[in-house]
Motif scaffolding. Structure first.
Motif, PDB file in Angstrom:
ATOM      1  N   GLU A   1     -62.257  -5.827  26.852  1.00 31.72           N
ATOM      2  CA  GLU A   1     -61.988  -7.151  26.291  1.00 31.72           C
ATOM      3  C   GLU A   1     -62.022  -7.119  24.766  1.00 31.72           C
ATOM      4  O   GLU A   1     -62.904  -6.514  24.149  1.00 31.72           O
TER       5      GLU A   1
ATOM      6  N   THR B   1     -61.057  -9.671  21.180  1.00 30.27           N
ATOM      7  CA  THR B   1     -60.729 -11.010  20.695  1.00 30.27           C
ATOM      8  C   THR B   1     -60.335 -10.968  19.223  1.00 30.27           C
ATOM      9  O   THR B   1     -61.064 -10.422  18.388  1.00 30.27           O
TER      10      THR B   1
ATOM     11  N   SER C   1     -54.793  -9.863  30.900  1.00 26.14           N
ATOM     12  CA  SER C   1     -54.814 -11.316  30.766  1.00 26.14           C
ATOM     13  C   SER C   1     -54.939 -11.682  29.300  1.00 26.14           C
ATOM     14  O   SER C   1     -55.455 -10.905  28.502  1.00 26.14           O
TER      15      SER C   1
ATOM     16  N   ASP D   1     -56.094 -15.117  26.854  1.00 28.37           N
ATOM     17  CA  ASP D   1     -56.652 -16.465  26.788  1.00 28.37           C
ATOM     18  C   ASP D   1     -56.704 -16.922  25.328  1.00 28.37           C
ATOM     19  O   ASP D   1     -56.924 -16.115  24.419  1.00 28.37           O
TER      20      ASP D   1
ATOM     21  N   TYR E   1     -57.867 -22.003  27.350  1.00 30.28           N
ATOM     22  CA  TYR E   1     -56.579 -21.956  28.046  1.00 30.28           C
ATOM     23  C   TYR E   1     -56.259 -20.534  28.504  1.00 30.28           C
ATOM     24  O   TYR E   1     -56.356 -19.582  27.734  1.00 30.28           O
ATOM     25  N   SER E   2     -55.855 -20.423  29.767  1.00 31.47           N
ATOM     26  CA  SER E   2     -55.415 -19.145  30.321  1.00 31.47           C
ATOM     27  C   SER E   2     -53.902 -19.048  30.161  1.00 31.47           C
ATOM     28  O   SER E   2     -53.160 -19.758  30.865  1.00 31.47           O
TER      29      SER E   2
ATOM     30  N   ARG F   1     -52.181 -14.136  33.283  1.00 31.04           N
ATOM     31  CA  ARG F   1     -53.128 -13.560  34.225  1.00 31.04           C
ATOM     32  C   ARG F   1     -52.441 -12.413  34.970  1.00 31.04           C
ATOM     33  O   ARG F   1     -51.331 -12.572  35.484  1.00 31.04           O
TER      34      ARG F   1
ATOM     35  N   THR G   1     -57.875 -13.784  23.140  1.00 32.64           N
ATOM     36  CA  THR G   1     -58.614 -12.729  23.842  1.00 32.64           C
ATOM     37  C   THR G   1     -57.708 -11.983  24.810  1.00 32.64           C
ATOM     38  O   THR G   1     -57.000 -12.603  25.619  1.00 32.64           O
TER      39      THR G   1
ATOM     40  N   ASN H   1     -50.108 -27.288  30.860  1.00 30.04           N
ATOM     41  CA  ASN H   1     -51.255 -26.672  31.528  1.00 30.04           C
ATOM     42  C   ASN H   1     -51.816 -27.565  32.637  1.00 30.04           C
ATOM     43  O   ASN H   1     -51.711 -28.795  32.594  1.00 30.04           O
TER      44      ASN H   1
ATOM     45  N   ASN I   1     -54.942 -23.926  32.898  1.00 27.56           N
ATOM     46  CA  ASN I   1     -54.142 -22.739  33.235  1.00 27.56           C
ATOM     47  C   ASN I   1     -52.669 -22.932  32.882  1.00 27.56           C
ATOM     48  O   ASN I   1     -52.071 -23.977  33.158  1.00 27.56           O
TER      49      ASN I   1
END
Length: 867
Positions: free
Chosen positions: A96, A98, A130, A132, A136-137, A140, A173, A409, A414
């Motif tokens: 991960e 960011t 993924s 983000d 908010y996603s 994915r 991220t 969203n 999402n």
């Protein structure tokens, strides 16, 4: 990573220009909206570099991240279509990571740029991750590789609109997919551009086909899934209103053959933005072009002007339609009234642009909400326009200037969806222009080998027919073009003065002999399949005979299901009716009766050059024949570039568009994509990319800036085809050998270019001649047009190469008096690149062309950013 942006050091505001100087990110751009914190990150790169739109991209190398480790890597390969910035370097994440940006409050466009190539030891297929932004996603289990594969793109970008609240950090991220072994995340470029909070916000968007409405506020995130300049050319980021939005071509999304016609306002027309309508809503170019239905009112009642868009289910969509009445005869209400249908539901029963805007040349937009219930992962979102008859308007017609579609969203924040549905391969370029198809016995040659499509084209047409049939079954209730085609004669495109003034005259004028349909049927024995000599995207080509069989013709009959229609038909007529040259194919006439579009040419007894190079039962051409043919084609192209009244760029030079008559004289053919060149005070023509895979100028492909040097590049590929006797693209070969142009340049760099020589020619080509022709071809394939020779210089050097071959004892060449080389010496190629005036009119056996007007050509291009 913290990116700190300072306020503008200086601001200068005029009605059309806004200049803002930033401490870390500097952008100088003519714009109507000028925010102060624009960010352009060229991830994984060093230093600062500008892109094709003049924007400066900075490196993220020295920045620190809030969490996570990363590495920088350059892409292992660069496909010809891929711009260097911001795609050729990437930031790779194995855990991960960011990015944290310090920005002002308000809404921002966040654009993510992806080029799914191999990076270092990371294979493109394993890039599953993924993304983000705050709560908010965005993505994915996202695979850039599969997305590009399904869309047939080389590279792409994703655009989102998010709100940063009261200011502070905007966190992006990236997380590799834990369920994919050896997965990693990557990003090539990140762009952050503030935009006005109210441009897409509202408390009440009407939900089509449902009661109630929905709103978009500061808690809502959006993903732009489509943004189209309807009826016009692609508008690049630099052509937008300071928001760097790209407006694409709408033709790939039009359903069926009923494409209507593109219309444009006169150059001197001024679009007046009304009070309270910000000029950053859309660039003026969107409102100065449009797509309308046919100028024949009765014909319009039989079909819808329809578009379809592949989208995710389970989301609400904001559909924004842009309108501006630009027709000079449409100035009052109830002159043009039409219905707007979205997903077969009525969004507007009586759309009247003049009534909405109060007057003509004034833009207006309408917003609609559409909810697609969760079912299958993806579904088509349909948009259709149909004339309103209840209001009895003066004209049964409809018009649309622009389309924007945003995904909203869900309540959980999402925006992530599924992979786009695969589309038929090679959507960017007309598939009928990829590989020719001739009958096994060929039945003689044709004009139409050039137009003859290939096996790939037939497969594509079959897919399209099946696809349209499937669509028709799913849209039984739609008044659409699956029942009535817009394949109408030119004479139906308007006879009134008003129509001609609005759309331009489509009526034939001095376009050669007008054949009756009865004459065409008689000439082809009622289109006898035994006379079929080629099949292409436009239709079938037949061998015809008139005058008691003494005159042979090639007759190209348009297919009503073809994507190539009125515009290509008209362009071919206009071009060839005004051009006369020994090395250009001759147009005899045309037929437009009974909803037919038929072109009639001189019959080319030996077919296409390609049919004598590979995948053929024909006797291989001698080296002298190949040189003579290339010299003839070069003369024809040189005439187009310099001998006609205006420069004409062919735009589809390839071996299937070089035809051979009974005396093996080469003639350039197929002018359906041709374009009149730039005026003297311009260096290029900005236009949507069209052409054929394997021959396409990479500079034109990347920047959409067309010059005559684009033809020179394509001709360089032709030269390597005659040297190697292999196609421009061969998908059965290893990756590095698929493209003939790329492989030839690689071999030249390694000093092994002789290894690609056609085995049939070994021992038959003098080394000096081979070296000269190879040198010409390599120079033609220079990545930048300015480094390529002119077609006149190519012709000069080919003639000299022929002299080298003759002096080596290969025999003499009979040439007509007006086609002898201008000089017995070869020009130095470094000189020839800049000296394009060395070939004079003495080398042209030509008749001057009358002035030609550019004509828009129907596009099969899905996305000019990648194929």
């Amino acid at each position: 990573m913290m990116v700190y942006l300072m306020a503008c050091a200086s601001i200068m505001r005029t009605p059309e220009h806004f200049t803002c100087f930033l401490l870390l990110v500097s952008v100088i751009h003519a714009a109507n909206y000028g925010p102060t914190d624009r960010i352009f990150l060229n991830c994984g790169a060093n230093g600062e570099i500008s892109d094709d739109d003049g924007r400066k991209w900075t490196s993220d190398m020295n920045a620190s991240s809030s969490v996570g480790n990363s590495l920088a890597s350059d892409a292992a390969t660069q496909k010809p279509s891929v711009p260097t910035t911001p795609y050729m370097s990437a930031r790779i994440f194995q855990s991960e990571f960011t990015y944290s940006f310090t920005v002002s409050s308000g809404r921002k466009f966040v654009r993510l740029y992806f080029y799914p190539a191999d990076y270092a030891k990371h294979v493109a297929k394993l890039g599953v991750f993924s993304v983000d932004i705050g709560p908010y996603s965005l993505l994915r289990n996202f695979s850039a590789f599969e997305t590009a594969t399904n869309l047939n793109y080389d590279f792409f970008s994703k655009e989102y609109s998010v709100n940063t609240g009261s200011g502070g950090d905007l966190n992006v991220t990236f997380t590799p997919d834990p369920n994919t072994p050896d997965s990693y995340a990557f990003i090539n470029g990140i762009e952050i551009v503030p935009h006005p909070d109210d441009i897409y916000s509202s408390k009440g968007f009407t939900l089509v086909g449902a009661s109630g409405s929905f709103g978009i506020d500061n808690t809502t995130a959006l993903e732009n899934v489509y943004r189209l300049n309807v009826g016009g050319q692609t508008i690049s980021a630099s052509g937008d209103t300071g928001l760097f939005r790209r407006w694409g071509d709408d033709t790939p999304y039009i359903y069926g053959s009923a494409i209507g016609i593109p219309v444009a306002a006169d150059q001197n027309v001024t679009i007046s933005y009304p009070s309270g309508f910000p000029d950053y809503v859309a660039p003026v170019e969107v409102y100065k072009t449009a797509r309308a239905m046919l100028p024949n009112p009765q014909a319009n009642l039989g079909f819808n002007l329809s578009w379809y868009f592949d989208v995710d289910t389970g989301f609400t969509y904001l559909v924004r339609l842009h309108f501006c009445e630009i027709a000079p005869d449409k100035t009052k209400p109830n002159q043009r009234v039409f219905e707007i249908l979205i997903n077969n539901q009525t969004a507007e029963a009586a759309a009247d642009v003049i009534l909405w805007a109060s007057e003509s040349k004034v833009p207006v937009y309408k917003d609609y909400g559409v909810f697609l219930p969760l079912g299958s992962p993806r579904q088509d979102l349909w948009l259709a326009l149909h004339p309103n008859t209840y209001m009895t308007p003066m004209d049964y017609n409809a018009i649309l200037n622009g389309i924007e579609i945003f995904k909203v969203n869900t309540s959980g924040g999402n925006l992530a969806g599924s992979l786009p549905n695969p589309i038929p391969s090679q959507p960017i370029i007309d598939p009928s222009r990829v590989l020719p198809l001739s009958k096994s016995d060929h039945k003689g040659g044709i004009i139409g080998g050039s137009i003859g499509g290939g096996l790939a084209g037939i497969v594509f047409v079959s897919l399209v027919v099946c696809f349209l049939s499937h669509k028709g079954k799913r849209q039984k209730n739609q008044n659409s073009s699956d029942r009535t085609s817009n394949w109408l004669p030119l004479s139906l495109y308007g006879n009134s003065d008003a129509t001609a003034k609005t759309y331009g005259s489509y009526a034939p004028s001095n376009l050669g002999r007008h054949f009756t349909f009865a004459e065409i049927k008689d000439a082809t024995n009622n289109f006898d399949e035994d006379r079929l000599v080629g099949v292409g995207g436009f239709g079938k080509v037949y061998r015809g005979e008139i005058d008691g069989g003494t005159t042979k013709l090639a007759i190209k009959r348009g297919n009503s299901l073809s994507g190539q229609g009125v515009n290509e038909f008209r362009t071919e007529l206009e071009m060839l009716s005004k051009l006369r040259h020994r090395h250009l194919v001759s147009l005899i006439g045309y037929c437009e009766e009974n909803s037919e579009m038929i072109l009639v040419y001189d019959y080319m007894a030996h077919g296409t050059l390609r049919e004598h190079l590979y995948k053929t039962q024909n006797q291989p051409l001698t080296w002298k024949q190949r040189l003579d043919i290339c010299i003839g084609a070069a003369r024809g192209l040189h005439y187009l570039h310099t001998g006609a009244k205006h420069t004409i760029i062919h735009r589809d030079v390839k071996t299937t568009n070089i035809l051979l008559d009974e005396n093996w004289v080469a003639k350039v053919s197929d002018f359906g994509l041709s374009k009149t060149g730039p005026a003297m005070d311009h260096t290029h023509v900005s236009t949507v990319v069209k052409g054929s895979f394997g021959y396409l100028d990479p500079e034109y492909y990347r920047r959409q800036k067309l010059t005559e040097k684009s033809d020179v590049y394509s001709f360089g590929v032709v030269l390597f085809e005659i040297l190697s006797a292999r196609p421009a693209l061969n998908l059965t070969l290893s990756k590095e050998q698929v493209s003939l142009a790329e492989w030839a340049l690689h071999c030249h760099k390694k000093g092994i270019l002789d290894e690609i020589l056609d085995p049939y020619l070994r021992g038959k080509v003098s080394p000096e001649c081979f070296t000269k022709v190879a040198e010409i071809a390599v120079k033609c394939l220079a990545d930048e047009g300015i480094r390529r020779p002119s077609m006149g210089d190519v012709l000069w050097n080919l003639e000299f190469a022929l002299q080298l071959q003759e002096s080596a004892g290969e025999g003499s060449v009979e040439m007509e008096n007006d086609e002898t080389p201008l000089n017995g010496k070869s020009k130095d190629f470094n000189e020839s690149v800049t000296d394009s005036t060395s070939i004079t009119s003495q080398s042209l056996a030509s008749v001057d062309s009358n002035g030609l007007t550019p004509s828009a050509v129907f596009s099969q291009i899905m996305n000019p950013n990648g194929r």
